[in-house]
Motif scaffolding. Structure first.
Motif, PDB file in Angstrom:
ATOM      1  N   ALA A   1       0.831  -1.208   0.000  1.00 22.61           N
ATOM      2  CA  ALA A   1       0.000   0.000   0.000  1.00 22.61           C
ATOM      3  C   ALA A   1       0.865   1.257   0.000  1.00 22.61           C
ATOM      4  O   ALA A   1       0.516   2.265  -0.607  1.00 22.61           O
ATOM      5  CB  ALA A   1      -0.934  -0.007   1.213  1.00 22.61           C
ATOM      6  N   GLU A   2       2.009   1.174   0.674  1.00 22.36           N
ATOM      7  CA  GLU A   2       2.932   2.315   0.688  1.00 22.36           C
ATOM      8  C   GLU A   2       3.562   2.509  -0.693  1.00 22.36           C
ATOM      9  O   GLU A   2       3.716   3.635  -1.156  1.00 22.36           O
ATOM     10  CB  GLU A   2       4.040   2.095   1.724  1.00 22.36           C
TER      11      GLU A   2
ATOM     12  N   THR B   1       2.431   1.251  -3.708  1.00 24.34           N
ATOM     13  CA  THR B   1       1.393   1.334  -4.752  1.00 24.34           C
ATOM     14  C   THR B   1       1.942   0.999  -6.139  1.00 24.34           C
ATOM     15  O   THR B   1       3.119   1.167  -6.414  1.00 24.34           O
ATOM     16  CB  THR B   1       0.683   2.705  -4.828  1.00 24.34           C
ATOM     17  N   ASP B   2       1.076   0.565  -7.021  1.00 22.65           N
ATOM     18  CA  ASP B   2       1.407   0.404  -8.447  1.00 22.65           C
ATOM     19  C   ASP B   2       2.759  -0.243  -8.696  1.00 22.65           C
ATOM     20  O   ASP B   2       3.650   0.377  -9.283  1.00 22.65           O
ATOM     21  CB  ASP B   2       1.401   1.767  -9.157  1.00 22.65           C
TER      22      ASP B   2
ATOM     23  N   GLU C   1       9.785  -2.418  -7.853  1.00 24.52           N
ATOM     24  CA  GLU C   1       9.746  -1.034  -8.324  1.00 24.52           C
ATOM     25  C   GLU C   1       8.318  -0.570  -8.557  1.00 24.52           C
ATOM     26  O   GLU C   1       7.527  -1.235  -9.220  1.00 24.52           O
ATOM     27  CB  GLU C   1      10.536  -0.905  -9.645  1.00 24.52           C
ATOM     28  N   SER C   2       8.006   0.583  -7.977  1.00 21.92           N
ATOM     29  CA  SER C   2       6.723   1.224  -8.259  1.00 21.92           C
ATOM     30  C   SER C   2       6.986   2.328  -9.272  1.00 21.92           C
ATOM     31  O   SER C   2       8.124   2.509  -9.718  1.00 21.92           O
ATOM     32  CB  SER C   2       6.140   1.805  -6.973  1.00 21.92           C
TER      33      SER C   2
END
Lengths: 126, 370
Positions: free
Chosen positions: A33-34, A36-37, A60-61
Motif C-alpha cells: 500500500a505504501e 502502490t502500483d 519497483e513502483s
C-alpha cells in the motif's frame, strides 16, 4: 491493514511463511500500500545462497525502487516468475499470488530473530 | 528540511481529509497521490483530474515600462502578447542557464502576471528585484504568491465541466489565453494551459476561496469523472509529453538551446539576459542535448541519474525517467553528447550494473489518439 496471524515478519516489511525446511517470502499488505502500483520486480536467481538481511530482489513502483531483503541465511529454491508478466500481483494479493521467492533455510533457529504478527502490527501502527 | 518546516497550501487540510499521501516538494508539503499514480494518470487521460498548484508563485509586474523591462529579463518575445494572452518563457542567468521556466500573461495594457515554480519563488523574485533596482525603476514588481490559491483542471472532459460551472453558452479562453470569471461569487482567473498534454485550464483564486472552489469542482465534476490527482501523476503525464521539470531537466548549468526549447527564445530581440551565450550555443551547436527515449522492451523503469551509453561509451545520464502509464513501457529524458542525440539512435540504460536497450524518440513520447 491485513496482518495474517500465522506469518512471521521483518522490520523491513517482508512476510515469512514456514513450509517445512523452506520459507516463502513476500512483502506485506502495508508495504504494497505504501509502494502502490508495482510495475517491475527483479527476482533472485534460483540456487543463489544469501546472507540474512542481504538485498536479494527489487520491487519497483512508478515512483521508486525498493530492495527486498533475505529474512534469514539460506538458498533460493524458487522465484515467482508470474511477477515478471504481472508485477501487480504484489498489490492485489500480497500474501498469496504475490509471493516473491522461497528459501531453503540454513538454520531454523534463525527464524527466532523475526517478529510475530502482533509485534509487526505495533511497528506499522506506531 | 523537517516536515514541520515545509509550507502548506490553503488546500492542505482537504488533501489530508481525502487521504492523500503528503510529501515534501520544493519546500512545500504536497499530495503525491490520493489513490494510485496510475489511476490518477488515467483519470487525466480519460476524464478530468484536478491538481493543487497553489504552491506555484505569482508575481505582478505593472507600469508603463513593464513590457520592455520583461522583454529584457525573459527569453520569449513579450511584444507578441495581446491583453489576455500568455506565453511559456525562461528567466536566465548571465551564462544563459535556466533560473526558471514560467508562464507570462499579459493581464492589462501595462500589467503582467508571472506564474513561477514553487521552489524558485524566492530566487526568481530576488533576481528580478535586484535587476529592477539597477536603474530608475521602469515598473513595479509585486510577489502575490501568498494571496492566491490555484488548481490545474486537466482532461478531455474539462469543457463539459466548465459548461456546467459557467453556463452552456460561456466559452473558455482560447489556448494560452486567460479570462476572469466569477463562479458562485468567487472571482477566478481561468487560463487555458497545463502540464499534462490534455485539454485543460489552470485556475487562480483568492487563497481564502481555495477549499470552497476545490469542493465545488469535485462535486459538480463528479458526473464527468473528476478526481483529485497528485504530483506523482503530474510527473508521469508531463514526462509522456516531454515537458521539462526545472531542477531535473533544466538547471542553472543548462540553457534552453541544449534542452531543445529554442522555440521559446527570441534571439531576434536586441537584448535580454543570457542572449550572447545562447547565440554562441546556437552558432557553435550545443555540446549536449536533452533527448527523449523509450525502452525497447519490458524491464525495470529508467530513473534519474542512471547512465546512458551509445556504442559502449557513456554519453550522458537520465534527467527524468519513469514507467509510462499510457504506453506501459519505460520512458525518459536525458542529456547526451550532441553526436549521440539523433532520433533513432540506439542507447543502453545502465540499471544496477546491467544494460537495457532503449531508442531515442521524437518528442512528445505520447500522442493522443484522436
Amino acid at each position: 491493514m491485513n496482518v495474517p496471524e500465522d506469518l512471521l515478519y521483518t522490520k523491513s516489511h517482508e512476510w515469512i511463511r514456514r513450509e517445512g525446511e523452506n520459507i516463502r517470502v513476500g512483502i506485506t499488505d502495508h508495504a504494497q500500500a505504501e509502494l502502490t502500483d508495482v510495475v517491475f520486480v527483479e527476482l533472485p536467481k534460483v540456487g543463489a545462497s544469501v546472507e540474512a538481511k542481504a538485498p536479494m530482489a527489487v520491487v519497483e513502483s512508478v515512483k521508486a525502487a525498493s530492495d527486498i531483503y533475505a529474512p534469514v541465511k539460506g538458498t533460493v529454491v524458487e522465484a515467482n516468475n508470474a511477477l515478471t508478466n504481472n508485477p501487480a500481483l504484489i498489490n492485489s494479493d500480497p500474501f498469496g499470488e504475490g509471493w516473491i521467492f522461497a528459501l531453503k533455510i540454513d538454520n531454523a533457529d534463525d527464524l527466532k530473530n523475526l517478529q510475530s504478527a502482533a509485534a509487526y502490527k505495533d511497528q506499522i501502527e506506531a | 528540511m523537517s516536515e514541520a518546516a515545509q509550507k502548506k497550501t490553503p488546500l492542505y487540510q482537504e488533501h489530508v481529509r481525502l487521504g492523500a499521501r503528503m510529501v515534501p516538494f520544493g519546500g512545500w508539503l504536497m499530495p503525491v497521490q490520493y489513490t494510485s499514480i496510475v489511476d490518477e494518470h488515467q483519470t487525466v487521460r480519460n476524464a478530468v483530474g484536478m491538481f493543487d498548484i497553489s504552491h506555484m508563485g505569482q508575481f505582478i509586474v505593472s507600469g508603463n515600462g513593464a513590457r520592455d523591462w520583461l522583454n529584457a529579463m525573459l527569453t520569449n518575445n513579450v511584444a507578441k502578447l495581446v491583453v489576455g494572452q500568455g506565453q511559456y518563457t525562461f528567466l536566465l542567468n548571465d551564462n544563459g542557464g535556466v533560473i526558471d521556466d514560467l508562464i507570462l500573461y499579459r493581464i492589462g495594457e501595462a500589467e503582467f502576471l508571472l506564474v513561477v515554480n514553487a521552489s524558485k519563488i524566492e530566487e526568481d523574485f530576488a533576481w528580478l528585484e535586484r535587476h529592477l533596482k539597477e536603474g530608475p525603476s521602469p515598473c513595479q514588481l509585486k510577489n502575490r504568491s501568498a494571496d492566491f490559491g490555484g488548481v490545474a483542471i486537466q482532461g478531455p472532459r474539462v469543457v463539459d465541466l466548465f459548461h456546467d460551472l459557467l453556463g452552456q453558452n460561456v466559452e473558455l479562453p482560447a489556448r494560452n489565453h486567460v479570462i476572469d470569471f466569477v463562479i458562485e461569487e468567487m472571482p477566478v482567473s481561468i487560463a487555458r494551459t497545463g502540464y499534462t498534454g490534455e485539454d485543460g485550464v489552470e485556475v487562480f483564486f483568492r487563497a481564502s476561496d481555495a477549499a470552497r472552489f476545490w469542493y465545488l469542482v469535485l462535486e459538480r465534476g463528479a458526473k464527468f469523472g473528476t478526481k483529485p490527482c497528485g504530483l506523482g501523476a503530474r510527473d508521469t503525464l508531463r514526462l509522456e509529453m516531454c515537458y521539462p521539470l526545472n531542477g531535473s531537466d533544466l538547471s542553472a548549468d543548462r540553457n534552453p538551446i541544449e534542452a531543445g526549447l529554442g522555440f521559446f527564445v527570441d534571439l531576434k530581440k536586441p537584448n535580454f539576459t543570457g542572449r550572447e551565450k545562447l547565440l554562441e550555443a546556437k552558432t557553435n551547436g550545443a555540446r549536449e542535448r536533452l533527448i527523449a527515449f523509450k525502452m525497447n522492451g519490458k524491464g525495470p523503469p529508467p530513473r534519474p541519474h542512471y547512465s546512458l551509453f551509445s556504442g559502449g561509451n557513456r554519453v550522458g545520464e537520465i534527467s527524468s525517467g519513469t514507467l509510462s502509464p499510457s504506453l506501459n513501457i519505460g520512458i525518459g529524458m536525458g542529456y547526451v553528447s550532441a553526436a549521440s542525440a539523433k532520433i533513432g539512435t540506439p542507447l543502453d540504460v545502465e540499471i544496477r550494473g546491467q544494460k537495457f536497450p532503449a531508442t531515442i524518440e521524437k518528442k512528445p513520447l505520447y500522442k493522443k489518439q484522436s
